[in-house]
Scaffold this active site. Structure first.
Site, PDB file in Angstrom:
ATOM      1  N   ASP A  81      -2.686   1.446   7.271  1.00 40.59           N
ATOM      2  CA  ASP A  81      -1.937   1.093   6.065  1.00 40.59           C
ATOM      3  C   ASP A  81      -1.602  -0.397   5.993  1.00 40.59           C
ATOM      4  O   ASP A  81      -1.645  -0.992   4.917  1.00 40.59           O
ATOM      5  CB  ASP A  81      -0.654   1.931   5.981  1.00 40.59           C
ATOM      6  CG  ASP A  81      -0.973   3.419   5.879  1.00 40.59           C
ATOM      7  OD1 ASP A  81      -2.060   3.749   5.367  1.00 40.59           O
ATOM      8  OD2 ASP A  81      -0.149   4.241   6.326  1.00 40.59           O
ATOM      9  N   ASP A  93       0.875  -1.167   0.000  1.00 40.53           N
ATOM     10  CA  ASP A  93       0.000   0.000   0.000  1.00 40.53           C
ATOM     11  C   ASP A  93       0.912   1.217   0.000  1.00 40.53           C
ATOM     12  O   ASP A  93       1.805   1.323   0.838  1.00 40.53           O
ATOM     13  CB  ASP A  93      -0.881  -0.001   1.257  1.00 40.53           C
ATOM     14  CG  ASP A  93      -1.772   1.227   1.332  1.00 40.53           C
ATOM     15  OD1 ASP A  93      -2.479   1.505   0.343  1.00 40.53           O
ATOM     16  OD2 ASP A  93      -1.746   1.922   2.360  1.00 40.53           O
ATOM     17  N   GLU A 152      -2.267  -1.766  -5.652  1.00 36.58           N
ATOM     18  CA  GLU A 152      -3.550  -1.191  -6.030  1.00 36.58           C
ATOM     19  C   GLU A 152      -3.279  -0.129  -7.081  1.00 36.58           C
ATOM     20  O   GLU A 152      -2.426   0.737  -6.863  1.00 36.58           O
ATOM     21  CB  GLU A 152      -4.167  -0.556  -4.781  1.00 36.58           C
ATOM     22  CG  GLU A 152      -5.560  -0.064  -4.944  1.00 36.58           C
ATOM     23  CD  GLU A 152      -6.120   0.463  -3.614  1.00 36.58           C
ATOM     24  OE1 GLU A 152      -7.323   0.378  -3.421  1.00 36.58           O
ATOM     25  OE2 GLU A 152      -5.340   0.955  -2.781  1.00 36.58           O
TER      26      GLU A 152
END
Ligand SMILES: [Zn+2]
Length: 371
Positions: free
Chosen positions: A350, A184, A268
């Site tokens: 996170d 992330d 992502e």
């Protein structure tokens, strides 16, 4: 596999003007062709091909005799670049091709063939330019494709040679949940891993950013067109270059480590363009350069036979409890920690997101059974 090898070159005072005119000429042809294409389409609905545009080059040369001094293959390559820009526009829905500006920080032109590399004497021989001193710090073998010669705003010259080693890309190695990492990326820390590790933004980068702000202010205070403004612009350009080098160094090391230590990497996809509209965050977002990081992950995965798994940006990765699946719809951007009301787990925002990114990616890949 294709791989680019980039070297610093040291043209002489005689060669620099020659290289510069190649850059100007290729930009001139590119912009001229773009104009032709737009006009032809508007007036007749016809799409000019790369072939049509190359056929116009002799006429263009007779109108602008200085173009005859330039390697004609480089000029043709400018048309090919334009063609590629249009292909990207139509096929990948990237933006409409723009006119090239001489104000771009890096200026370049291509040499498709007839250039030579001599590792023994540390020189490259370029058509219409001659022998150029080069620091060939790394030897390559394979078939040389086109070369790109570029100059930075601080006057450093480089040649990047695309080489085909004629070896197939390695087959991706199989991966399991244990050998996959979820990443992330964020503003607080540069990256958070599903293993719980956090990678901070490098401190020296932050210091350089402060310096950039000061130098930028200095430029804007100087009178336009003055010598002092010119000097301030040069100092600012040097600082920009330093920041870019520091950032790339950091990203290279981090991406190499991540690719070496794992068989698959889950990320992502980002809406960077949308985020940059937020002016408060724009600076930090563009500087942490997630997109460069992802590009590096992408080509390093291909090179080393690893797998990069991307999930869509709308999956609510930070809002889902990775233990029980509860969705915390009230989670705000400022909440760095939260407790799941369902199962009671305390989450670091996170790390939880990184674990979810990994889980989503593995589920989309139907990993169950691949092991
Ligand atoms: Zn829970």
């Amino acid at each position: 596999m294709l791989q680019a090898h980039k070297y610093r070159i040291y043209p002489t005072q005689m060669q620099i003007p020659l290289l510069m005119s190649h850059i100007h000429a290729c930009r001139f042809v590119y912009n001229h062709s773009l104009e032709q294409k737009i006009r032809a389409y508007e007036q007749t609905g016809k799409r000019l091909s790369c072939f049509d545009l190359n056929n116009q080059l002799p006429t263009l040369k007779s109108e602008h005799p200085w173009l005859t001094e330039i390697n004609s293959q480089s000029l043709q390559y400018a048309n090919r670049n334009l063609d590629n820009a249009f292909t990207r526009f139509f096929r990948e829905k990237k933006g409409f091709p723009k006119f090239k500006s001489k104000k771009n920080p890096v200026q370049s032109f291509q040499i498709p063939q007839h250039y030579r590399v001599d590792f023994e004497s540390n020189r490259v021989k370029l058509p219409k330019i001659g022998d150029v001193k080069t620091k060939l710090h790394r030897v390559f073998t394979g078939k040389m494709k086109y070369a790109t010669v570029s100059v930075t705003s601080t006057g450093k010259w480089f040649i990047s040679i695309l080489v085909d080693d004629e070896q197939p890309a390695p087959n991706p190695v199989s991966f399991t949940s244990e050998t996959t990492i979820g990443i992330d990326v964020g503003l607080t820390d540069f990256a958070t891993f599903s293993t719980g590790e956090k990678v901070a933004n490098p401190r020296h980068l932050k210091n350089s950013l402060q310096r950039l702000k000061v130098l930028q202010r200095r430029v804007s205070r100087k009178v336009k067109g003055s010598k002092n403004r010119q000097k301030a612009i040069q100092t600012l350009a040097r600082c920009h270059e330093k920041v870019a080098n520091q950032r790339n160094d950091f990203l290279h090391k981090l991406s190499f480590r991540v690719v070496s230590e794992n068989q698959a990497i889950a990320v992502e996809s980002l809406n960077v363009a949308g985020m940059q509209k937020n002016h408060k965050l724009a600076q930090s977002i563009s500087d942490v350069s997630w997109s460069i990081f992802f590009t590096m992950l992408d080509y390093k995965c291909r090179k080393y036979g690893k797998t990069l798994l991307k999930i869509g940006q709308f999956d609510p990765s930070s809002k889902i409890c990775n233990c029980c699946g509860y969705i915390n719809r009230d989670l705000k951007l400022s909440d760095r920690e939260w407790t799941c009301p369902d199962c009671g787990t305390v989450h670091d925002r996170d790390i939880n997101a990184a674990i979810n990114i990994k889980t989503f990616a593995l589920q989309d890949q139907n990993l169950v059974g691949v092991i």
